[in-house]
Each structure stands twice: as C-alpha cells, then as structure tokens.
Design an enzyme around this catalytic site. Structure first.
Site, mmCIF file in Angstrom:
data_model
loop_
_atom_site.group_PDB
_atom_site.id
_atom_site.type_symbol
_atom_site.label_atom_id
_atom_site.label_comp_id
_atom_site.label_asym_id
_atom_site.label_seq_id
_atom_site.Cartn_x
_atom_site.Cartn_y
_atom_site.Cartn_z
ATOM 1 N N HIS A 88 0.826 -1.216 0.000
ATOM 2 C CA HIS A 88 0.000 0.000 0.000
ATOM 3 C C HIS A 88 0.855 1.259 0.000
ATOM 4 O O HIS A 88 0.421 2.313 -0.444
ATOM 5 C CB HIS A 88 -0.907 0.024 1.236
ATOM 6 C CG HIS A 88 -1.845 -1.128 1.304
ATOM 7 N ND1 HIS A 88 -2.842 -1.350 0.385
ATOM 8 C CD2 HIS A 88 -1.926 -2.168 2.181
ATOM 9 C CE1 HIS A 88 -3.509 -2.450 0.690
ATOM 10 N NE2 HIS A 88 -2.964 -2.969 1.770
ATOM 11 N N GLU A 143 -2.886 13.464 0.512
ATOM 12 C CA GLU A 143 -4.195 13.068 1.030
ATOM 13 C C GLU A 143 -4.969 14.300 1.488
ATOM 14 O O GLU A 143 -6.085 14.536 1.065
ATOM 15 C CB GLU A 143 -4.029 12.062 2.180
ATOM 16 C CG GLU A 143 -3.415 10.753 1.709
ATOM 17 C CD GLU A 143 -3.894 9.567 2.507
ATOM 18 O OE1 GLU A 143 -3.640 9.526 3.719
ATOM 19 O OE2 GLU A 143 -4.531 8.671 1.906
ATOM 20 N N HIS A 199 3.455 10.849 6.320
ATOM 21 C CA HIS A 199 2.853 10.731 7.644
ATOM 22 C C HIS A 199 3.851 10.107 8.610
ATOM 23 O O HIS A 199 4.380 9.029 8.340
ATOM 24 C CB HIS A 199 1.600 9.843 7.577
ATOM 25 C CG HIS A 199 0.480 10.479 6.812
ATOM 26 N ND1 HIS A 199 -0.536 9.742 6.229
ATOM 27 C CD2 HIS A 199 0.228 11.784 6.530
ATOM 28 C CE1 HIS A 199 -1.379 10.590 5.642
ATOM 29 N NE2 HIS A 199 -0.932 11.821 5.801
ATOM 30 N N HIS A 252 2.227 8.944 0.779
ATOM 31 C CA HIS A 252 1.106 8.826 -0.157
ATOM 32 C C HIS A 252 1.464 9.664 -1.380
ATOM 33 O O HIS A 252 1.986 10.778 -1.237
ATOM 34 C CB HIS A 252 -0.185 9.357 0.479
ATOM 35 C CG HIS A 252 -0.569 8.618 1.727
ATOM 36 N ND1 HIS A 252 -1.395 7.509 1.721
ATOM 37 C CD2 HIS A 252 -0.206 8.811 3.023
ATOM 38 C CE1 HIS A 252 -1.539 7.059 2.956
ATOM 39 N NE2 HIS A 252 -0.820 7.829 3.782
ATOM 40 N N HIS A 264 5.510 6.904 6.528
ATOM 41 C CA HIS A 264 5.186 6.365 5.205
ATOM 42 C C HIS A 264 4.694 7.494 4.307
ATOM 43 O O HIS A 264 4.548 8.634 4.761
ATOM 44 C CB HIS A 264 4.129 5.257 5.336
ATOM 45 C CG HIS A 264 2.845 5.742 5.909
ATOM 46 N ND1 HIS A 264 2.541 5.676 7.249
ATOM 47 C CD2 HIS A 264 1.781 6.371 5.327
ATOM 48 C CE1 HIS A 264 1.349 6.209 7.460
ATOM 49 N NE2 HIS A 264 0.866 6.655 6.309
ATOM 50 N N THR A 300 -6.149 6.812 7.513
ATOM 51 C CA THR A 300 -6.659 7.007 6.143
ATOM 52 C C THR A 300 -6.656 5.699 5.361
ATOM 53 O O THR A 300 -6.832 5.705 4.144
ATOM 54 C CB THR A 300 -5.829 8.065 5.395
ATOM 55 O OG1 THR A 300 -4.485 7.593 5.247
ATOM 56 C CG2 THR A 300 -5.837 9.400 6.125
ATOM 57 N N THR A 301 -6.448 4.598 6.052
ATOM 58 C CA THR A 301 -6.562 3.265 5.447
ATOM 59 C C THR A 301 -7.464 2.419 6.341
ATOM 60 O O THR A 301 -7.607 2.716 7.532
ATOM 61 C CB THR A 301 -5.185 2.570 5.361
ATOM 62 O OG1 THR A 301 -4.616 2.520 6.671
ATOM 63 C CG2 THR A 301 -4.254 3.320 4.426
#
Ligand SMILES: [Zn+2]
Length: 365
Positions: free
Chosen positions: A96, A134, A147, A124, A122, A227-228
């Site tokens: 992911h 995000e 993040h 995005h 991590h 957010t996951t």
C-alpha cells in the site's frame, strides 16, 4: 473481531509495532481473506470496515478561512529524532505504501497533553498525471504527503493505542515539486531495492528532523482517522503549514519504483472525507502567516521563499509596495494638475466673460 482488526492494523502499520510483536505468520493467516484486499481503486471500504463510514474520517480539505485560531496549541517539540548511523531502520513495501520503521526512542515531547512515541513513517503519492497528497489545503492537492505515525506512550504499543480515542498522533508533511532535497535520498535511493510487494531492506539511521519543515510551530490540528482500513477514528492530526520541497525526479521515483500484485504502486491516497461538525484549529494567524506556494506556480522559485518566516516580505510584496507608491505619486500629481487647470480655466473664463459679454436683448435678437 477485535483481534482480527488488530491483526489487520498490524499488517497495515507494519514495522515499529510488528518489531515488538513479531508475528511472521499473520500475513499468511490472512492471505486470501477478503478483508485484507482493499485497494485505492474503488475505496468502498465501508462495506468491509464499518468505521470507514463514520463522521470523523480523514483526510479532509482544510479550508483555511474557516480554521479557528488557537494560540494555546503548543509548538511541536521532537526528541531523539537525530538517529545514529548504527541504528538500522527497516524500509519495506507493504503493498500500500513504503514504510520506514522508527524506534520508540523518538518522541513528541511537547505539543500535546501527553507524550507520544514514534512508530513509523510512510508516504502517499499520485502518478505522472495526478498529484497525490491526502489532505488538501483550500482545495489544493499537493504532489505527495508523508505521515509520521506516533502512539500515546501510556498505551505501550501502536496496536494497543490504535483503538483509543487519544491513541495516535500523526504529523503530516505536504510536498511540493521544486528543488532537490538530498535528505530524502536516504529513502528514495532504496526504493528500487524494495520494488516487490513484501520486500524490505535495512538502512542506517539518519537525522529524521531533516525530513520535516522548519516551522514546526505553524500547523493545523483536527481529530480524524487512519486514512486506510480499518479507519479507526483515533488520530490527532497535525498538518504542517510549511511544505517541503522535493525534485521532480525524486517524486518520479516514488511514483514508479514500487509494485503490488496488481501493478505499479501509485495513486495511493484516500479521497477527501466530509468535515461534518468538526473544527480545524490553526496554531497561527492566517493574516500573518506565509502562504504556501501553490503547485501551479513557478516551481523553480527559491526554497528560501517558502522556508523564510512568514512575516517577512516576499519579492511580490516588495514589487506591490513599489508600484503602490508610484501609483500614489502619479495620482497626486494628476490631482494637482487638475486643480491648477481648473483655476486657470476659471480665471480665463472670468476674463473671457468680460470680452464676450453682450446685453441680453442683443443675445435674444
Ligand atoms: Zn498515511
């Protein structure tokens, strides 16, 4: 069910927490489990994860005009972020995102009413044609977002904290494309080594502070969620006002280097969620803050412009002041000219009346 969710969370938020509770079998146990197979493509996660449909989800669009100034929000103070090279950090592709594990010796010592310990960071990102942050600010989506995930020290571990209302604190950094940022090469240069889903390498520790903006005291704060999936609503979000630059080439590495079982790992951002009744606080007054440079503008501008204190004048401000003064002088000169002309005309008219004066009777004839 709780245990199942915890195991899923452990898989999603791999590394730091998993290091403490190694469970090499949990991935195999859930292989084929429908719950593990969420993707960013349809994002209909609430069919399997009910929390994803609740009212305090993340990410959100931060409408700066509607934020509430809260000068009581203490600046973020970090300790232990300058890691020694001898500290080995796991960098992995979990299918992911790319995850860098962080030791819990890294802490947010001030900024909240309690202490938070680091677990992992991590990213995005989007694709060659789409930005991938995000959070949005005033409707603008940035190139990418990082993040840094922390958990409340009192809960002892990420897994235990993840379901507590005050359990998690995530620091969010928005990226803009511009100058190269060598500090990120510690991570980006290793992406091709973890191209395959599930791959991991170890990298030497470095100063994690260098990945963050300089202005840790200007931020937006709100209560939201992971957010996951499983979207637990346990995150106190800190979105820094100051963005961080990376180059186009560095962004491209993020966008093309990693793979999942379905293809290139890209466009891994969740769609914006409704704010509902929540309030977004700002630690600073938007009237005096530096406004971030929107990505559509000239990306070649000096990073100093972005990283300078917001109260300083920018080149644009100076030009505006110069033109304002010039305009004022011109307007004043024009007014003086008009007044002088009117006076001249009046005296000329008075003189003229004497010259052209004729008796009324003559005029009417
Ligand atoms: Zn994230």
């Amino acid at each position: 069910m709780d245990r199942l969710l915890l195991l899923i969370l452990a898989q999603l938020l791999t590394t730091g927490a998993c290091d403490k509770n190694p469970d090499p079998e949990h991935k195999e146990k859930h292989e084929g489990d429908k719950l593990d197979h969420w993707t960013y493509e349809d994002q209909k996660w609430n069919e399997s994860y009910v929390v994803c449909n609740k009212n305090s989800q993340s990410p959100i669009n931060i409408d700066t005009g509607k934020t509430i100034l809260n000068k009581n929000l203490p600046p973020i103070t970090l300790e232990g972020y300058n890691l020694l090279e001898t500290e080995q950090l796991e960098l992995s592709n979990n299918g992911h995102t790319v995850v860098l594990s962080l030791p819990d010796s890294m802490t947010i010592s001030q900024g909240f009413t309690q202490k938070y310990l680091a677990s992992q960071l991590h990213f995005h990102w989007g694709s060659e044609t789409t930005p991938g942050s995000e959070h949005k600010v005033d409707g603008i989506q940035y190139a990418a977002e990082m993040h840094v995930v922390h958990f409340a020290a009192k809960y002892g571990s990420l897994i235990d904290a993840a379901q507590k209302a005050d359990g998690l604190a995530v620091l969010a950094v928005l990226f803009q494309v511009g100058e190269e940022n060598k500090h990120y090469d510690h991570i980006f240069d290793k992406l091709e080594d973890i191209a395959e889903e599930g791959a991991a390498v170890h990298i030497p520790g470095f100063d994690i502070n260098t990945l963050l903006p300089r202005q840790l005291y200007r931020f937006f704060r709100y209560n939201g969620s992971l957010t996951t999936p499983p979207c637990f609503q346990t995150v106190t979000w800190t979105v820094f006002n100051e963005t961080v630059w990376i180059s186009q080439a560095q962004l491209r590495k993020l966008e093309v280097s990693l793979k999942t079982g379905r293809g290139t790992l890209d466009t891994n951002f969740r769609h914006i969620q409704p704010l509902n009744r929540r309030t977004v606080f700002a630690s600073f007054s938007s009237l005096t803050s530096s406004r971030r440079i929107v990505p559509e503008e000239d990306s070649g501008k000096s990073s100093e412009l972005n990283q300078s204190d917001g109260d300083h004048f920018t080149l644009g401000d100076t030009m505006a002041a110069v033109f304002g003064i010039l305009f004022g002088c011109t307007a004043l000169a024009f007014v003086i000219y008009v007044i002088k002309q009117r006076k001249r005309q009046r005296s000329s008219t008075e003189r003229g009346q004497k010259v052209i004066y004729k008796p009324a009777a003559t005029m009417e004839a």
